[in-house]
Design a protein around this motif. Structure first.
Motif, PDB file in Angstrom:
ATOM      1  N   GLN A  42       0.807  -1.073  -0.181  1.00  0.00           N
ATOM      2  CA  GLN A  42      -0.087  -0.396  -0.069  1.00  0.00           C
ATOM      3  C   GLN A  42       0.486   1.452  -0.163  1.00  0.00           C
ATOM      4  OE1 GLN A  42      -2.428  -0.414   3.276  1.00  0.00           O
ATOM      5  NE2 GLN A  42      -4.377  -1.918   2.511  1.00  0.00           N
ATOM      6  N   ALA A  43       1.994   1.370   0.685  1.00  0.00           N
ATOM      7  CA  ALA A  43       2.238   2.495   1.020  1.00  0.00           C
ATOM      8  C   ALA A  43       3.514   2.798  -0.303  1.00  0.00           C
ATOM      9  CB  ALA A  43       4.039   2.115   2.147  1.00  0.00           C
ATOM     10  N   ALA A  44       4.180   1.772  -1.048  1.00  0.00           N
ATOM     11  CA  ALA A  44       4.230   2.120  -2.133  1.00  0.00           C
ATOM     12  C   ALA A  44       3.674   2.346  -3.361  1.00  0.00           C
ATOM     13  CB  ALA A  44       5.095   0.236  -2.841  1.00  0.00           C
ATOM     14  N   ILE A  45       2.156   1.214  -3.576  1.00  0.00           N
ATOM     15  CA  ILE A  45       1.425   2.002  -4.892  1.00  0.00           C
ATOM     16  C   ILE A  45       1.350   3.762  -4.200  1.00  0.00           C
ATOM     17  CG2 ILE A  45      -1.146   2.219  -5.483  1.00  0.00           C
ATOM     18  CD1 ILE A  45      -0.461  -0.880  -4.540  1.00  0.00           C
ATOM     19  N   LEU A  46       1.202   4.623  -2.804  1.00  0.00           N
ATOM     20  CA  LEU A  46       0.388   5.158  -2.518  1.00  0.00           C
ATOM     21  C   LEU A  46       1.660   6.249  -3.165  1.00  0.00           C
ATOM     22  CD1 LEU A  46      -1.005   4.677   1.352  1.00  0.00           C
ATOM     23  CD2 LEU A  46      -2.027   5.820  -0.984  1.00  0.00           C
ATOM     24  N   GLY A  51       4.293   5.892 -14.013  1.00  0.00           N
ATOM     25  CA  GLY A  51       5.528   5.424 -14.794  1.00  0.00           C
ATOM     26  C   GLY A  51       6.316   5.343 -14.067  1.00  0.00           C
ATOM     27  N   GLU A  52       6.325   5.339 -12.858  1.00  0.00           N
ATOM     28  CA  GLU A  52       8.645   4.649 -12.159  1.00  0.00           C
ATOM     29  C   GLU A  52       8.366   3.307 -12.399  1.00  0.00           C
ATOM     30  OE1 GLU A  52       9.416   6.089  -7.890  1.00  0.00           O
ATOM     31  OE2 GLU A  52       7.362   6.951  -9.105  1.00  0.00           O
ATOM     32  N   SER A  53       6.995   2.570 -11.841  1.00  0.00           N
ATOM     33  CA  SER A  53       6.724   1.046 -12.146  1.00  0.00           C
ATOM     34  C   SER A  53       6.980   1.011 -14.197  1.00  0.00           C
ATOM     35  CB  SER A  53       5.961   0.424 -11.532  1.00  0.00           C
ATOM     36  OG  SER A  53       5.457  -0.993 -12.237  1.00  0.00           O
ATOM     37  N   GLU A  55       7.211  -1.993 -15.268  1.00  0.00           N
ATOM     38  CA  GLU A  55       6.407  -3.034 -15.620  1.00  0.00           C
ATOM     39  C   GLU A  55       4.792  -2.681 -15.852  1.00  0.00           C
ATOM     40  OE1 GLU A  55       5.661  -7.863 -13.213  1.00  0.00           O
ATOM     41  OE2 GLU A  55       7.062  -6.130 -13.122  1.00  0.00           O
ATOM     42  N   TYR A  56       4.513  -2.171 -15.096  1.00  0.00           N
ATOM     43  CA  TYR A  56       2.825  -1.430 -14.461  1.00  0.00           C
ATOM     44  C   TYR A  56       3.208   0.317 -14.089  1.00  0.00           C
ATOM     45  CZ  TYR A  56       2.532  -6.007 -13.116  1.00  0.00           C
ATOM     46  OH  TYR A  56       2.825  -7.520 -12.250  1.00  0.00           O
ATOM     47  N   PRO A  57       2.903   0.216 -15.504  1.00  0.00           N
ATOM     48  CA  PRO A  57       3.462   2.335 -16.004  1.00  0.00           C
ATOM     49  C   PRO A  57       2.307   2.747 -15.623  1.00  0.00           C
ATOM     50  CG  PRO A  57       3.102   1.105 -18.273  1.00  0.00           C
ATOM     51  CD  PRO A  57       3.054   0.082 -17.089  1.00  0.00           C
ATOM     52  N   THR A  58       0.351   2.478 -14.704  1.00  0.00           N
ATOM     53  CA  THR A  58      -0.381   3.039 -14.504  1.00  0.00           C
ATOM     54  C   THR A  58      -0.697   3.292 -13.508  1.00  0.00           C
ATOM     55  OG1 THR A  58      -1.875   1.299 -14.979  1.00  0.00           O
ATOM     56  CG2 THR A  58      -1.216   2.944 -17.617  1.00  0.00           C
ATOM     57  N   LEU A  59      -0.193   2.310 -12.491  1.00  0.00           N
ATOM     58  CA  LEU A  59       0.339   1.656 -11.365  1.00  0.00           C
ATOM     59  C   LEU A  59       1.049   3.454 -10.518  1.00  0.00           C
ATOM     60  CD1 LEU A  59      -1.273   0.125  -9.447  1.00  0.00           C
ATOM     61  CD2 LEU A  59       1.158  -1.222  -9.242  1.00  0.00           C
ATOM     62  N   GLY A  60       0.183   3.522  -9.190  1.00  0.00           N
ATOM     63  CA  GLY A  60       1.060   4.737  -8.632  1.00  0.00           C
ATOM     64  C   GLY A  60      -0.003   5.618  -8.025  1.00  0.00           C
ATOM     65  N   VAL A  61      -0.169   6.786  -6.940  1.00  0.00           N
ATOM     66  CA  VAL A  61      -1.280   7.648  -6.736  1.00  0.00           C
ATOM     67  C   VAL A  61      -0.355   9.194  -6.873  1.00  0.00           C
ATOM     68  CG1 VAL A  61      -2.600   8.754  -4.683  1.00  0.00           C
ATOM     69  CG2 VAL A  61      -2.283   6.055  -5.171  1.00  0.00           C
ATOM     70  N   GLY A  62       1.190   8.882  -6.465  1.00  0.00           N
ATOM     71  CA  GLY A  62       1.800  10.083  -6.556  1.00  0.00           C
ATOM     72  C   GLY A  62       0.842  11.006  -4.583  1.00  0.00           C
TER      73      GLY A  62
END
Length: 111
Positions: A42-46, A51-53, A55-62
């Protein structure tokens, strides 16, 4: 392996958590630590920006971008969507700007 079990990292440094104990023969008996990683994920996704990952460029909240934003409804939706995209069951996401708190009640369906 269940999605909630993963290699663990140190939350302060981001480094792998490694235990280098040896057994009675002097052979390394421990190594990279593996365990419950839901909060870590959860912390990593938040924290991650889109674009930071690779493998999963649409993953991430920033989440750092929330600092000067007083509209929380969009952030609640984005956080919920991103956690669900990772396979979590989201029960509640709440942003309390008065007390500077983010409450996330989500976990992986391990059945």
């Amino acid at each position: 392996m269940a999605k909630n079990i993963d290699i663990l990292t140190d939350p302060a440094t981001g480094d792998l958590r490694i235990d280098t104990r040896r057994n009675s023969q002097g052979v390394y008996a421990e190594g990279v630590q593996v365990g419950e990683a839901t909060a870590q994920n959860q912390a990593a996704i938040l924290q991650m920006m889109k674009g930071e990952s690779k493998e999963y460029p649409t993953l991430g909240v920033g989440i750092t971008n929330i600092a000067n934003d007083h509209e929380t409804a969009g952030w609640v939706c984005e956080i919920t969507e991103q956690l669900k995209a990772d396979g979590m069951r989201v029960n509640e996401v709440k942003i309390d700007l008065t007390n500077n708190k983010l409450i996330v009640d989500a976990d992986y369906d391990t059945k």
